[in-house]
Write a protein that holds these residues in place. Structure first.
Motif, short mmCIF file in Angstrom:
data_model
loop_
_atom_site.label_atom_id
_atom_site.label_comp_id
_atom_site.label_asym_id
_atom_site.label_seq_id
_atom_site.Cartn_x
_atom_site.Cartn_y
_atom_site.Cartn_z
N ILE A 136 48.06 0.32 94.01
CA ILE A 136 48.77 1.59 93.50
C ILE A 136 49.94 0.89 95.41
O ILE A 136 50.70 0.71 95.34
CB ILE A 136 48.56 2.38 93.75
CG1 ILE A 136 47.81 3.05 91.89
CG2 ILE A 136 49.94 3.81 93.21
CD1 ILE A 136 47.14 4.19 91.58
N THR A 137 48.93 0.69 96.05
CA THR A 137 49.86 1.60 97.23
C THR A 137 50.83 -0.40 97.69
O THR A 137 51.76 -0.31 98.22
CB THR A 137 48.64 1.35 98.35
OG1 THR A 137 48.30 2.58 97.58
CG2 THR A 137 49.46 0.77 99.85
N PRO A 138 49.87 -0.88 97.83
CA PRO A 138 51.04 -2.72 97.99
C PRO A 138 51.62 -3.01 96.88
O PRO A 138 52.66 -3.84 97.02
CB PRO A 138 49.26 -3.72 96.99
CG PRO A 138 48.40 -3.30 97.48
CD PRO A 138 48.52 -1.54 97.28
N ALA A 139 51.85 -1.82 95.41
CA ALA A 139 53.10 -1.98 94.78
C ALA A 139 54.01 -1.62 95.10
O ALA A 139 54.95 -1.69 94.46
CB ALA A 139 52.80 -1.53 92.73
N ILE A 140 53.96 -0.56 95.72
CA ILE A 140 55.01 -0.03 96.11
C ILE A 140 56.52 -0.39 96.88
O ILE A 140 57.21 -0.39 96.97
CB ILE A 140 54.31 1.06 96.90
CG1 ILE A 140 53.62 2.70 95.54
CG2 ILE A 140 55.77 2.10 97.50
CD1 ILE A 140 52.99 3.18 97.01
N SER A 141 56.08 -1.47 98.05
CA SER A 141 56.74 -2.37 98.28
C SER A 141 56.02 -3.07 99.05
O SER A 141 54.67 -3.09 99.24
CB SER A 141 57.39 -0.50 99.66
OG SER A 141 56.57 -0.51 100.93
#
Length: 342
Positions: A136-141
């Protein structure tokens, strides 16, 4: 016991009361939630030390997040505070044939603007034994993706066991690179992989002969799928896949499988009817597996513990799992009749 450290974004969760649609009543129930925070809460609730790492706004809402996490026994001393905003997500719980719906409002949140170098990972990982991150975190920005890669690489270099829940979120991968371009690199630092069949296909680009929308899943295909992942990423020692049979939003079959390179295990299957809230169910599984792989005598028991913990999570509203080890083990031993405990 060495602490489990998790890293990611926690958000303000806004949900209509009960099973109402968005703003059917002019109100929202406000809580907090987010994949990696949910895992930390689960692990701490099972009595294993857990620390959560994120970036929070330096305002009363950020204070409230820390207050709640501390209430669950999660170590918040590694959290970074900055000027900015907390991400928000809206969730409309599904019922029967109406699917759940999630709307994200997390652009330019504190964690989305965080970048490599913001954390002293040597300090963050001091004394820790396990690190958990998600897709999820890598998908944010782009900067959050770079930060996630930095964290996993540092954890691996320091000798921590690294777990990753692939957690593919198609509505978040908008900043440029595709999920496989980023996640294939991240997964090379991982010891324990966690996913569902769609995550494997969409996040890693590893195709499988399974239908993610089928009401009944063929478990025979999953040994091949886990073997494909472990062959392509030999650093992964254990690969677990959750098996959800979605009959409706209110009725799911629930199980999981695990490949540790020596044996392929399939858990007991639960028939979950009258689902209260399935959001956070996968995180409850991850938290249960992380606990079980460290505290229980076999991978088979760890798998059963994780599946039972996740099954129970479907019975309560909100992101966080709120069950003890004894309650989970009670279900593992054949409980689940719902009889009043007096």
């Amino acid at each position: 016991m060495k602490p489990v450290v998790t890293f990611g974004e926690i958000m303000l969760r806004l949900a209509p009361p009960g099973f109402e649609r968005f703003l059917q009543s002019p109100q929202f129930v406000a809580t907090f939630g987010g994949g990696e925070a949910n895992v930390a809460v689960s692990v701490a609730g099972f009595g294993w030390p857990a620390a959560y790492v994120t970036v929070l706004p330096n305002n009363p809402i950020g204070d409230a997040v820390i207050y709640q996490l501390r209430g669950f026994g999660v170590d918040t001393s590694r959290i970074l505070r900055k000027t900015g905003r907390l991400g928000v997500y809206y969730v409309e719980p599904g019922a029967n044939q109406r699917a759940s719906k999630v709307v994200y409002d997390r652009a330019n949140s504190c964690i989305a603007l965080a970048k490599p170098g913001d954390f002293d990972w040597d300090q963050v990982f001091d004394g820790a034994g396990w690190f958990h991150v998600t897709g999820i975190t890598p998908a944010i920005s782009q900067s959050a993706a770079e930060l996630a890669l930095e964290s996993a690489a540092k954890a691996r270099a320091k000798g921590l066991t690294v777990s990753c829940d692939l957690n593919y979120r198609k509505n978040l991968w908008k900043w440029g690179k595709t999920a496989p371009e980023v996640m294939r690199e991240l997964v090379r630092f991982v010891d324990v992989g966690i996913a569902n069949e769609e995550d494997v296909q969409e996040a890693l680009g590893i195709k499988a002969d399974v239908d993610v929308h089928a009401g009944k899943l063929d478990t025979a295909q999953y040994e091949q799928l886990t073997a494909k992942v472990m062959n392509e990423y030999p650093n992964i020692r254990t690969m677990a896949i959750t098996l959800r049979e979605s009959k409706s939003a209110s009725h799911n079959g629930w199980a999981a499988c695990l490949n540790n390179g020596k044996e392929f295990l399939v858990s007991r299957r639960y028939e979950i009817t009258h689902i209260v809230d399935r959001v956070g169910g996968g995180d409850a599984f991850a938290g249960g597996l992380i606990y079980g792989l460290q505290a229980l005598p076999s991978h088979a028991e760890a798998l059963e513990f994780a599946v039972a913990a996740s099954c129970l999570k479907h019975s309560i509203p909100g992101d966080f799992n709120r069950f003890s080890v004894d309650e989970v083990k009670g279900l593992m031993k054949g409980g689940g009749s719902g009889r009043v405990q007096r």
